[in-house]
Motif scaffolding. Structure first.
Motif, PDB file in Angstrom:
ATOM      1  N   LYS A  81       9.315   4.877  -2.067  1.00 43.29           N
ATOM      2  CA  LYS A  81       7.879   4.656  -1.937  1.00 43.29           C
ATOM      3  C   LYS A  81       7.651   3.757  -0.732  1.00 43.29           C
ATOM      4  CE  LYS A  81       6.596   5.103  -6.756  1.00 43.29           C
ATOM      5  NZ  LYS A  81       5.865   4.480  -7.863  1.00 43.29           N
ATOM      6  N   MET A  82       6.569   4.035  -0.005  1.00 41.85           N
ATOM      7  CA  MET A  82       6.223   3.246   1.175  1.00 41.85           C
ATOM      8  C   MET A  82       4.768   2.835   1.116  1.00 41.85           C
ATOM      9  SD  MET A  82       7.957   5.207   4.345  1.00 41.85           S
ATOM     10  CE  MET A  82       7.294   3.912   5.367  1.00 41.85           C
ATOM     11  N   VAL A  83       4.452   1.718   1.709  1.00 40.54           N
ATOM     12  CA  VAL A  83       3.057   1.291   1.822  1.00 40.54           C
ATOM     13  C   VAL A  83       2.534   1.763   3.163  1.00 40.54           C
ATOM     14  CG1 VAL A  83       1.488  -0.680   1.944  1.00 40.54           C
ATOM     15  CG2 VAL A  83       3.424  -0.720   0.370  1.00 40.54           C
ATOM     16  N   ALA A  99      -2.264   1.970   0.757  1.00 40.08           N
ATOM     17  CA  ALA A  99      -1.942   2.956  -0.268  1.00 40.08           C
ATOM     18  C   ALA A  99      -0.438   3.170  -0.315  1.00 40.08           C
ATOM     19  CB  ALA A  99      -2.648   4.272   0.026  1.00 40.08           C
ATOM     20  N   VAL A 100       0.052   3.577  -1.487  1.00 35.96           N
ATOM     21  CA  VAL A 100       1.475   3.874  -1.672  1.00 35.96           C
ATOM     22  C   VAL A 100       1.666   5.372  -1.483  1.00 35.96           C
ATOM     23  CG1 VAL A 100       3.389   3.855  -3.305  1.00 35.96           C
ATOM     24  CG2 VAL A 100       1.769   1.961  -3.266  1.00 35.96           C
ATOM     25  N   GLU A 101       2.662   5.738  -0.691  1.00 30.59           N
ATOM     26  CA  GLU A 101       3.006   7.140  -0.485  1.00 30.59           C
ATOM     27  C   GLU A 101       4.474   7.327  -0.805  1.00 30.59           C
ATOM     28  OE1 GLU A 101       2.000   8.500   3.409  1.00 30.59           O
ATOM     29  OE2 GLU A 101      -0.141   8.190   3.094  1.00 30.59           O
ATOM     30  N   ASP A 122       0.131  -6.462  -6.604  1.00 30.05           N
ATOM     31  CA  ASP A 122       0.002  -5.982  -7.986  1.00 30.05           C
ATOM     32  C   ASP A 122      -0.642  -4.603  -8.031  1.00 30.05           C
ATOM     33  OD1 ASP A 122       1.146  -8.303  -8.936  1.00 30.05           O
ATOM     34  OD2 ASP A 122      -0.751  -9.219  -9.554  1.00 30.05           O
ATOM     35  N   ALA A 123      -1.692  -4.414  -7.250  1.00 27.95           N
ATOM     36  CA  ALA A 123      -2.382  -3.125  -7.229  1.00 27.95           C
ATOM     37  C   ALA A 123      -1.466  -2.028  -6.697  1.00 27.95           C
ATOM     38  CB  ALA A 123      -3.651  -3.210  -6.382  1.00 27.95           C
ATOM     39  N   LEU A 124      -0.744  -2.305  -5.617  1.00 25.69           N
ATOM     40  CA  LEU A 124       0.137  -1.298  -5.030  1.00 25.69           C
ATOM     41  C   LEU A 124       1.304  -0.967  -5.962  1.00 25.69           C
ATOM     42  CD1 LEU A 124       0.157  -2.474  -1.313  1.00 25.69           C
ATOM     43  CD2 LEU A 124      -1.054  -0.521  -2.288  1.00 25.69           C
ATOM     44  N   CYS A 125       1.791  -1.953  -6.718  1.00 23.64           N
ATOM     45  CA  CYS A 125       2.868  -1.697  -7.671  1.00 23.64           C
ATOM     46  C   CYS A 125       2.414  -0.756  -8.782  1.00 23.64           C
ATOM     47  CB  CYS A 125       3.377  -2.997  -8.271  1.00 23.64           C
ATOM     48  SG  CYS A 125       4.397  -3.941  -7.118  1.00 23.64           S
ATOM     49  N   LYS A 126       1.109  -0.710  -9.026  1.00 28.30           N
ATOM     50  CA  LYS A 126       0.542   0.199 -10.031  1.00 28.30           C
ATOM     51  C   LYS A 126       0.057   1.496  -9.391  1.00 28.30           C
ATOM     52  CE  LYS A 126      -0.827  -3.684 -12.892  1.00 28.30           C
ATOM     53  NZ  LYS A 126      -1.938  -4.515 -13.339  1.00 28.30           N
ATOM     54  N   ASP A 127       0.485   1.765  -8.153  1.00 36.00           N
ATOM     55  CA  ASP A 127       0.100   2.968  -7.392  1.00 36.00           C
ATOM     56  C   ASP A 127      -1.407   3.081  -7.168  1.00 36.00           C
ATOM     57  OD1 ASP A 127       2.644   3.830  -6.881  1.00 36.00           O
ATOM     58  OD2 ASP A 127       2.753   5.138  -8.625  1.00 36.00           O
ATOM     59  N   ALA A 128      -2.106   1.959  -7.112  1.00 36.78           N
ATOM     60  CA  ALA A 128      -3.537   1.959  -6.825  1.00 36.78           C
ATOM     61  C   ALA A 128      -3.751   1.768  -5.331  1.00 36.78           C
ATOM     62  CB  ALA A 128      -4.231   0.838  -7.595  1.00 36.78           C
ATOM     63  N   LYS A 129      -4.866   2.269  -4.825  1.00 36.92           N
ATOM     64  CA  LYS A 129      -5.247   2.019  -3.434  1.00 36.92           C
ATOM     65  C   LYS A 129      -6.054   0.731  -3.378  1.00 36.92           C
ATOM     66  CE  LYS A 129      -5.693   6.693  -1.643  1.00 36.92           C
ATOM     67  NZ  LYS A 129      -6.622   7.663  -1.046  1.00 36.92           N
ATOM     68  N   VAL A 130      -5.927   0.015  -2.286  1.00 44.07           N
ATOM     69  CA  VAL A 130      -6.745  -1.176  -2.046  1.00 44.07           C
ATOM     70  C   VAL A 130      -7.566  -0.895  -0.802  1.00 44.07           C
ATOM     71  CG1 VAL A 130      -6.735  -3.644  -1.533  1.00 44.07           C
ATOM     72  CG2 VAL A 130      -5.000  -2.685  -3.064  1.00 44.07           C
ATOM     73  N   THR A 131      -8.886  -0.790  -0.983  1.00 45.47           N
ATOM     74  CA  THR A 131      -9.781  -0.468   0.127  1.00 45.47           C
ATOM     75  C   THR A 131     -10.658  -1.670   0.435  1.00 45.47           C
ATOM     76  OG1 THR A 131      -9.822   1.849  -0.491  1.00 45.47           O
ATOM     77  CG2 THR A 131     -11.599   1.087   0.927  1.00 45.47           C
ATOM     78  N   LEU A 132     -10.607  -2.106   1.679  1.00 45.01           N
ATOM     79  CA  LEU A 132     -11.473  -3.170   2.185  1.00 45.01           C
ATOM     80  C   LEU A 132     -12.396  -2.495   3.187  1.00 45.01           C
ATOM     81  CD1 LEU A 132      -8.670  -5.814   2.749  1.00 45.01           C
ATOM     82  CD2 LEU A 132     -10.246  -5.686   0.825  1.00 45.01           C
ATOM     83  N   THR A 133     -13.615  -2.202   2.767  1.00 43.06           N
ATOM     84  CA  THR A 133     -14.548  -1.426   3.567  1.00 43.06           C
ATOM     85  C   THR A 133     -14.686  -2.013   4.964  1.00 43.06           C
ATOM     86  OG1 THR A 133     -15.742  -0.844   1.564  1.00 43.06           O
ATOM     87  CG2 THR A 133     -16.893  -0.503   3.646  1.00 43.06           C
ATOM     88  N   GLY A 134     -14.508  -1.148   5.948  1.00 48.16           N
ATOM     89  CA  GLY A 134     -14.604  -1.554   7.345  1.00 48.16           C
ATOM     90  C   GLY A 134     -13.278  -2.034   7.916  1.00 48.16           C
ATOM     91  N   PHE A 135     -12.420  -2.587   7.071  1.00 52.38           N
ATOM     92  CA  PHE A 135     -11.131  -3.100   7.550  1.00 52.38           C
ATOM     93  C   PHE A 135     -10.050  -2.047   7.428  1.00 52.38           C
ATOM     94  CE2 PHE A 135      -7.111  -5.428   7.046  1.00 52.38           C
ATOM     95  CZ  PHE A 135      -7.109  -6.123   8.240  1.00 52.38           C
ATOM     96  N   ALA A 152      -3.128 -15.725  -3.145  1.00 49.75           N
ATOM     97  CA  ALA A 152      -3.791 -14.991  -4.229  1.00 49.75           C
ATOM     98  C   ALA A 152      -4.155 -13.576  -3.775  1.00 49.75           C
ATOM     99  CB  ALA A 152      -5.034 -15.737  -4.695  1.00 49.75           C
ATOM    100  N   PHE A 153      -4.657 -13.455  -2.553  1.00 53.44           N
ATOM    101  CA  PHE A 153      -4.997 -12.139  -1.998  1.00 53.44           C
ATOM    102  C   PHE A 153      -3.752 -11.263  -1.904  1.00 53.44           C
ATOM    103  CE2 PHE A 153      -5.033  -9.483   1.836  1.00 53.44           C
ATOM    104  CZ  PHE A 153      -6.034  -8.583   1.476  1.00 53.44           C
ATOM    105  N   LEU A 154      -2.680 -11.802  -1.346  1.00 51.01           N
ATOM    106  CA  LEU A 154      -1.449 -11.029  -1.189  1.00 51.01           C
ATOM    107  C   LEU A 154      -0.883 -10.606  -2.545  1.00 51.01           C
ATOM    108  CD1 LEU A 154       0.263 -13.065   1.680  1.00 51.01           C
ATOM    109  CD2 LEU A 154      -0.951 -10.880   1.863  1.00 51.01           C
ATOM    110  N   ALA A 155      -0.933 -11.486  -3.532  1.00 56.49           N
ATOM    111  CA  ALA A 155      -0.441 -11.156  -4.873  1.00 56.49           C
ATOM    112  C   ALA A 155      -1.291 -10.065  -5.512  1.00 56.49           C
ATOM    113  CB  ALA A 155      -0.426 -12.407  -5.752  1.00 56.49           C
ATOM    114  N   ALA A 156      -2.604 -10.131  -5.322  1.00 55.87           N
ATOM    115  CA  ALA A 156      -3.496  -9.114  -5.888  1.00 55.87           C
ATOM    116  C   ALA A 156      -3.241  -7.752  -5.259  1.00 55.87           C
ATOM    117  CB  ALA A 156      -4.956  -9.525  -5.701  1.00 55.87           C
ATOM    118  N   VAL A 157      -3.047  -7.713  -3.946  1.00 56.87           N
ATOM    119  CA  VAL A 157      -2.746  -6.451  -3.260  1.00 56.87           C
ATOM    120  C   VAL A 157      -1.405  -5.914  -3.733  1.00 56.87           C
ATOM    121  CG1 VAL A 157      -2.231  -5.400  -1.013  1.00 56.87           C
ATOM    122  CG2 VAL A 157      -4.181  -6.948  -1.240  1.00 56.87           C
TER     123      VAL A 157
END
Length: 97
Positions: free
Chosen positions: A82-84, A58-60, A41-54, A34-39
């Motif tokens: 596009k690259m992650v 981001a897609v570039e 999905d977010a990256l496919c929409k060009d969104a950043k996924v930030t896990l504070t401290g970890f 579920a975590f991997l699918a959520a990440v």
């Protein structure tokens, strides 16, 4: 000093999540999937996924560039893509050092 490379497989990661989270392996695998699918999905929409401290995923965009075929020496164009990218957070960096 040479350090042998180690690799953690998905199965080993599931075992560690199950042990630390007091979950069954099946539950841990569902949570990881579920975590991997959520990440993804977010990256496919060009969104950043930030896990504070970890860290941050981001897609570039990588520009098209010239390359060379190592077998023939022939010049070729490597297309844009596009690259992650992952940038480690402060807490993760500090724990590594």
């Amino acid at each position: 000093m040479y350090q042998e490379e180690t690799l953690m497989t998905k199965a080993e990661l599931v075992e560690k999540i199950a042990a630390r989270g007091n979950l069954t392996k099946a539950g841990a695998e569902r949570a990881l999937n579920a975590f991997l699918a959520a990440v993804e999905d977010a990256l496919c929409k060009d969104a950043k996924v930030t896990l504070t401290g970890f860290g941050t995923f981001a897609v570039e965009n990588r520009k098209a560039r010239q390359g060379r075929n190592p077998r023939t020496g022939e010049t070729l164009t490597i297309p844009a893509c596009k690259m992650v990218r992952f940038r480690a957070g402060k807490t993760l960096k500090d724990s590594l050092n």
